[in-house]
Design an enzyme around this catalytic site. Structure first.
Site, PDB file in Angstrom:
ATOM      1  N   LYS A  69       0.871  -1.177   0.000  1.00 21.81           N
ATOM      2  CA  LYS A  69       0.000   0.000   0.000  1.00 21.81           C
ATOM      3  C   LYS A  69       0.911   1.230   0.000  1.00 21.81           C
ATOM      4  O   LYS A  69       1.973   1.228   0.634  1.00 21.81           O
ATOM      5  CB  LYS A  69      -0.861  -0.034   1.262  1.00 21.81           C
ATOM      6  CG  LYS A  69      -1.905   1.078   1.338  1.00 21.81           C
ATOM      7  CD  LYS A  69      -2.780   0.898   2.590  1.00 21.81           C
ATOM      8  CE  LYS A  69      -3.851   1.972   2.671  1.00 21.81           C
ATOM      9  NZ  LYS A  69      -4.776   1.752   3.791  1.00 21.81           N
ATOM     10  N   SER A 146      -9.593   1.515   2.658  1.00 27.51           N
ATOM     11  CA  SER A 146      -8.784   2.370   1.842  1.00 27.51           C
ATOM     12  C   SER A 146      -7.709   1.636   1.046  1.00 27.51           C
ATOM     13  O   SER A 146      -7.142   2.194   0.116  1.00 27.51           O
ATOM     14  CB  SER A 146      -8.124   3.429   2.722  1.00 27.51           C
ATOM     15  OG  SER A 146      -7.213   2.833   3.616  1.00 27.51           O
ATOM     16  N   SER A 171      -9.773  -0.869   6.712  1.00 33.89           N
ATOM     17  CA  SER A 171      -9.206  -0.698   5.370  1.00 33.89           C
ATOM     18  C   SER A 171      -8.519  -1.912   4.782  1.00 33.89           C
ATOM     19  O   SER A 171      -8.012  -1.848   3.662  1.00 33.89           O
ATOM     20  CB  SER A 171      -8.218   0.469   5.366  1.00 33.89           C
ATOM     21  OG  SER A 171      -8.912   1.678   5.494  1.00 33.89           O
TER      22      SER A 171
END
Lengths: 469, 95
Positions: A69, A146, A171
């Site tokens: 990420k 996310s 997330s």
């Protein structure tokens, strides 16, 4: 081929990992062009790591492809946490999670798309100038957030791949649910946060996502454990998570959280989850309904007050000096900083900084921030009392089917926050939880969330594997 | 909770955010909705409850007070593109 088999083949020299890396990179670029999963592809780094693995094939993750990420730092690779305010920031060091993977022979392919600094449930709050990732099953729908890019590429990668995602309030499991993959968020402090761009220090957790549950377990083993560079990492010994994949779930006591069914939850989501629960019963699990009234009623408010409070202090460092985006030096300190932040932070980042600043401000602090920290204790206690009796708790991962971009654009900020209703509880309490794909509805995936007690990640793997069979 | 333009501008100033007129207006109405929802916490009784700053017990770990290797000045400055001079970061005027 499973991830385990791939690694074995690389270890035995049966796969030319440099060739395999070139193929993986070319596939990744193609997928990215279509779906916007990557903020950057680290081609040079991947090829040099592949060459190193070819020479030394001993690592536990030899030749496994990993994406990070964007908020998880990789030395020498632009790392922006999905924000324009970090344009050009190429960290001189790697996060501990990445370092440990690379030491074990993993190959880092790049940084995945995310809501700016993790601020979103759909991955539509990307930073200024970033592209929004699209659902792997329907390009008019979101990936979830996310860690949206991580979810998407985990679903579509044709090569053996695990994504490192990050969860503050849901997330990891949320995009895993919307993209139809496994996503495991470990106990708070199990995986080092060193080298992770902070959102909320008392909430952030790095965890693996992927289609292969064995690979998820293997990577969690590698990234978990004490780190001198993060004083909040736990001292407890790391479990052999892979061994739990073979464990029977017969006699396991599972609680169904009754408030997570019924009003406000899509009927199709409920049906898929209930079907999976029936399967668990057939496999010998003892299933009962339980109630978490405090968590479900106060969780969202408690979470958003704490998370935005922490975020507003964490983001104070982004001011156009030392690293990241710069503007013309004009005016005094406050004028310059306010200008840089106004130009380079996205709408949701501004909103959360404002909310968090407000919640901590003198005159409001007791009623909001302090109150929320106390409510958090009540939520933790509520979970802990259930884990005296139950091994695991079940709810849907999200209350809705994968929404279209059009539908999301019509939601108010508060309605956006409500989308986290299922996931804020375990995140506030620092409890490990996993998304398990349980089927499709109208062509898009539905997920079920299992939560376990602190450090009982193993149980999550046993349940996930049992349902896979 | 009363939310008006004044409150939003004050928070923005503390948060070092320069907001446009449109943003201020938007935040006024959004904050009303959000803070109304958050006020549900008014009903929860936490009189005798302690705060949870962390979700799990975290022990303080100390290290010996010994100098360790750190970034060179050059490496520390490497991320500043233009705002640096003579081995220092260059910032806006302080006075």
């Amino acid at each position: 081929m499973t991830i385990k088999d791939h690694i074995k083949k690389v270890q035995r020299g049966e796969i030319d990992i440099v060739d395999a890396t070139k193929k993986a990179l070319s596939e990744l670029k193609k997928t990215d062009n279509e779906f916007n999963y990557m903020n950057i592809i680290s081609e040079e780094l991947a090829l040099s790591q592949a060459k190193a693995v070819k020479k030394n094939t001993k690592g536990k993750l030899a030749g496994l492809f990993i994406t990070a990420k964007d908020a998880i730092l990789v030395a020498g690779v632009e790392s922006r946490g999905g924000s324009k305010i970090l344009d050009g920031y190429t960290p001189p060091f790697s996060s501990t999670a990445i370092k440990r993977c690379v030491e074990q022979g993993a190959i880092i392919l790049g940084k995945t798309a995310q809501d700016e600094f993790g601020f979103g449930a759909f991955c539509t709050n990307v930073g200024v100038g970033f592209k929004t990732p699209k659902n792997p099953f329907d390009k008019n729908r979101a990936t979830g957030g996310s860690s949206g890019g991580a979810g998407g590429i985990s679903q579509l990668a044709g090569f053996p791949h695990i994504a490192l995602g990050e969860s503050t309030g849901g997330s990891i499991v949320n995009p895993a649910s919307f993209c139809g993959v496994y996503g495991l968020c470990p106990t708070y402090g199990r995986v080092s946060r060193y080298g992770l761009l902070d959102y909320g220090n008392s909430l952030d957790k790095i965890g693996p996502m992927g289609k292969d549950i064995g690979g998820v377990a293997l990577v969690l083993e590698v990234i978990s454990g004490r780190d001198k560079k993060d004083s909040t990492t736990l001292l407890d010994k790391v479990d052999n998570y892979s061994s739990y994949l073979k464990k029977d779930i017969k006699g396991m006591k599972i609680g169904i959280i009754k408030e997570t069914f019924g009003k406000g939850v899509d009927n199709a989501v409920e049906k898929k989850v209930e079907k999976a629960i029936e399967k668990l019963k057939a496999l010998g699990a003892k299933v009962e309904k339980i109630s978490l009234p405090t968590t479900l009623k106060y969780g969202i408010s408690t979470y958003y007050i704490i998370a935005t409070s922490e975020a507003s202090t964490n983001l104070a460092k982004y001011c156009g000096m030392k690293y990241g985006k710069e503007e013309m030096l004009k005016g005094n300190f406050n004028e310059y900083f306010s200008d840089v932040r106004a130009k380079n932070l996205g709408e949701e980042a501004k909103r959360r900084i404002m909310l968090g600043t407000f919640a901590r401000m003198s005159g409001y602090r007791d009623a909001y921030y302090i109150k929320a920290l106390k409510a958090r204790t009540k939520i933790i206690d509520e979970y802990k009392s259930k884990f005296k009796t139950y091994d695991a708790l079940i709810s849907p991962t999200t209350p809705m089917l994968v929404p279209t971009f059009d539908k999301i654009s019509k939601l108010t900020p508060l309605q956006n926050y409500m989308a986290d209703i299922m996931t804020v509880g375990p995140n506030l309490a620092g409890l490990p939880h996993i998304n398990i794909p349980v089927g499709f509805e109208k062509g898009t995936p539905v997920g079920m969330m299992i939560t376990a007690d602190h450090l009982k990640e193993g149980k999550l793997f046993s349940v996930a594997k049992a349902l896979e069979k | 909770m009363k939310v008006d333009k004044e409150l939003i501008l004050h928070v923005a100033e503390v948060a070092r955010l320069k907001l446009t007129e449109t943003e201020v207006k938007k935040f006024v109405s959004e904050f009303k909705e959000i803070l109304d929802a958050f006020s549900i916490l008014d009903e929860i009784n936490v009189e005798k409850t302690k705060m949870s700053i962390q979700p799990v017990d975290v022990k303080n770990v100390l290290r010996e007070d010994k100098a360790e290797e750190c970034f060179s000045q050059e490496k520390a400055l490497a991320q500043a593109k233009t705002h640096k001079k003579d081995g220092y970061f260059k910032g806006p005027k302080a006075v």
